[in-house]
Design a protein around this motif. Structure first.
Motif, PDB file in Angstrom:
ATOM      1  N   THR A   1     -14.603-100.509   2.611  1.00  0.00           N
ATOM      2  CA  THR A   1     -13.816 -99.419   3.616  1.00  0.00           C
ATOM      3  C   THR A   1     -13.843-100.452   4.424  1.00  0.00           C
ATOM      4  O   THR A   1     -14.741-100.238   4.756  1.00  0.00           O
ATOM      5  CB  THR A   1     -13.449 -98.120   3.229  1.00  0.00           C
ATOM      6  OG1 THR A   1     -14.465 -97.419   3.781  1.00  0.00           O
ATOM      7  CG2 THR A   1     -13.081 -97.937   1.769  1.00  0.00           C
TER       8      THR A   1
ATOM      9  N   GLY B   1     -17.850 -99.011   5.207  1.00  0.00           N
ATOM     10  CA  GLY B   1     -17.982 -97.910   4.904  1.00  0.00           C
ATOM     11  C   GLY B   1     -17.708 -98.428   3.426  1.00  0.00           C
ATOM     12  O   GLY B   1     -17.458 -99.938   2.546  1.00  0.00           O
ATOM     13  N   ARG B   2     -17.601 -97.499   1.849  1.00  0.00           N
ATOM     14  CA  ARG B   2     -17.175 -97.973   1.094  1.00  0.00           C
ATOM     15  C   ARG B   2     -17.110 -97.080   0.324  1.00  0.00           C
ATOM     16  O   ARG B   2     -17.120 -95.449   0.445  1.00  0.00           O
ATOM     17  CB  ARG B   2     -19.013 -98.201  -0.365  1.00  0.00           C
ATOM     18  CG  ARG B   2     -20.108 -99.406   0.765  1.00  0.00           C
ATOM     19  CD  ARG B   2     -20.679 -99.669  -0.183  1.00  0.00           C
ATOM     20  NE  ARG B   2     -21.180 -97.995  -1.166  1.00  0.00           N
ATOM     21  CZ  ARG B   2     -22.236 -98.726  -2.198  1.00  0.00           C
ATOM     22  NH1 ARG B   2     -22.913 -99.755  -2.060  1.00  0.00           N
ATOM     23  NH2 ARG B   2     -23.159 -97.419  -2.368  1.00  0.00           N
ATOM     24  N   THR B   3     -16.055 -97.184  -1.273  1.00  0.00           N
ATOM     25  CA  THR B   3     -15.597 -95.893  -1.837  1.00  0.00           C
ATOM     26  C   THR B   3     -16.225 -96.396  -3.526  1.00  0.00           C
ATOM     27  O   THR B   3     -16.005 -97.329  -4.276  1.00  0.00           O
ATOM     28  CB  THR B   3     -14.368 -95.513  -2.034  1.00  0.00           C
ATOM     29  OG1 THR B   3     -13.927 -95.890  -1.025  1.00  0.00           O
ATOM     30  CG2 THR B   3     -13.897 -94.560  -3.119  1.00  0.00           C
TER      31      THR B   3
ATOM     32  N   GLU C   1     -16.946 -90.804  -0.391  1.00  0.00           N
ATOM     33  CA  GLU C   1     -17.091 -92.067   0.245  1.00  0.00           C
ATOM     34  C   GLU C   1     -17.912 -91.960   1.273  1.00  0.00           C
ATOM     35  O   GLU C   1     -18.487 -91.142   1.627  1.00  0.00           O
ATOM     36  CB  GLU C   1     -15.404 -91.283   0.906  1.00  0.00           C
ATOM     37  CG  GLU C   1     -14.276 -91.011   0.552  1.00  0.00           C
ATOM     38  CD  GLU C   1     -13.518 -92.113   0.583  1.00  0.00           C
ATOM     39  OE1 GLU C   1     -13.600 -93.398   0.973  1.00  0.00           O
ATOM     40  OE2 GLU C   1     -12.500 -92.720  -0.465  1.00  0.00           O
ATOM     41  N   GLU C   2     -18.880 -93.339   1.094  1.00  0.00           N
ATOM     42  CA  GLU C   2     -19.758 -93.749   2.226  1.00  0.00           C
ATOM     43  C   GLU C   2     -19.648 -94.748   3.624  1.00  0.00           C
ATOM     44  O   GLU C   2     -18.257 -95.643   3.740  1.00  0.00           O
ATOM     45  CB  GLU C   2     -20.647 -93.978   1.671  1.00  0.00           C
ATOM     46  CG  GLU C   2     -20.623 -93.625  -0.013  1.00  0.00           C
ATOM     47  CD  GLU C   2     -21.282 -94.719  -1.194  1.00  0.00           C
ATOM     48  OE1 GLU C   2     -21.635 -94.145  -1.930  1.00  0.00           O
ATOM     49  OE2 GLU C   2     -21.836 -95.583  -1.545  1.00  0.00           O
ATOM     50  N   THR C   3     -20.418 -94.131   4.246  1.00  0.00           N
ATOM     51  CA  THR C   3     -20.536 -95.090   6.057  1.00  0.00           C
ATOM     52  C   THR C   3     -21.953 -96.179   5.527  1.00  0.00           C
ATOM     53  O   THR C   3     -22.700 -95.311   5.623  1.00  0.00           O
ATOM     54  CB  THR C   3     -20.315 -93.906   6.834  1.00  0.00           C
ATOM     55  OG1 THR C   3     -19.002 -93.524   7.292  1.00  0.00           O
ATOM     56  CG2 THR C   3     -20.896 -94.708   7.970  1.00  0.00           C
TER      57      THR C   3
ATOM     58  N   THR D   1     -16.966 -85.798  -0.810  1.00  0.00           N
ATOM     59  CA  THR D   1     -17.661 -85.781  -2.315  1.00  0.00           C
ATOM     60  C   THR D   1     -16.522 -85.223  -3.115  1.00  0.00           C
ATOM     61  O   THR D   1     -16.604 -83.893  -2.353  1.00  0.00           O
ATOM     62  CB  THR D   1     -19.354 -86.555  -2.297  1.00  0.00           C
ATOM     63  OG1 THR D   1     -18.722 -86.778  -4.023  1.00  0.00           O
ATOM     64  CG2 THR D   1     -19.737 -84.584  -2.257  1.00  0.00           C
TER      65      THR D   1
END
Length: 166
Positions: free
Chosen positions: A57, A62-64, A74-76, A93
């Motif tokens: 993302t 970022g990533r999901t 949901e990450e940074t 989360t």
């Protein structure tokens, strides 16, 4: 329902109340392992069976991550050091009770291969901490399986030795 977690930096992986640290040695070299972790994010479900989907993302910031069983992160991304380190924190989360979380993948040359260390760092109330400590062996088993699958994906099959039958 997703909840916002306490924002932490990558040093949290060394200071968190719960740290699950697992290592494996892969025949694949660090650049190939790093590429699978940090660049080919969408490939993660093919080698880490706990992961149902992994989608970058924010143009890679970022990533999901969706786990089998319905947990979503949901990450940074906090660290992208090619062939050496990849790390991120969880911002949102639906995992119950977790108040802060970060993970770090560290890669070390091991001959022609890679020594891979995965650190999952988590904070939460006492029952969450206790549950994670109980989950340590299962998380380790899942990591070792993922490392084997990743290595098979990255390492071409070797031809049989002369004189052996297959």
């Amino acid at each position: 329902m997703a909840r916002r977690l306490r924002p932490v930096e990558l040093d949290f992986t060394a200071t968190a109340p719960v740290r699950l640290v697992h290592t494996a040695t892969l025949a694949a070299p660090p650049p190939a392992v790093y590429r699978s972790l940090a660049v080919e994010v969408g490939s993660m479900p093919s080698w880490f069976t706990a992961v149902a989907s992994a989608v970058p993302t924010g143009d890679g910031a970022g990533r999901t991550i969706r786990l089998r069983g319905g947990i979503v992160f949901e990450e940074t991304i906090l660290a992208t050091e090619p062939d050496t380190r990849y790390g991120y924190r969880v911002d949102l989360t639906n995992a119950p009770g977790v108040t802060a979380m970060a993970e770090e993948w560290t890669l070390f040359p091991a001959g022609k291969g890679t020594r891979l260390r995965w650190t999952m760092a988590v904070d939460g109330p006492a029952p969450v901490r206790f549950a994670l400590q109980l989950a340590r062996p299962g998380v380790g088993l899942s990591f070792r399986d993922a490392a084997r699958r990743l290595d098979r994906r990255l390492t071409p099959a070797r031809p049989p030795s002369p004189g052996t039958a297959r």
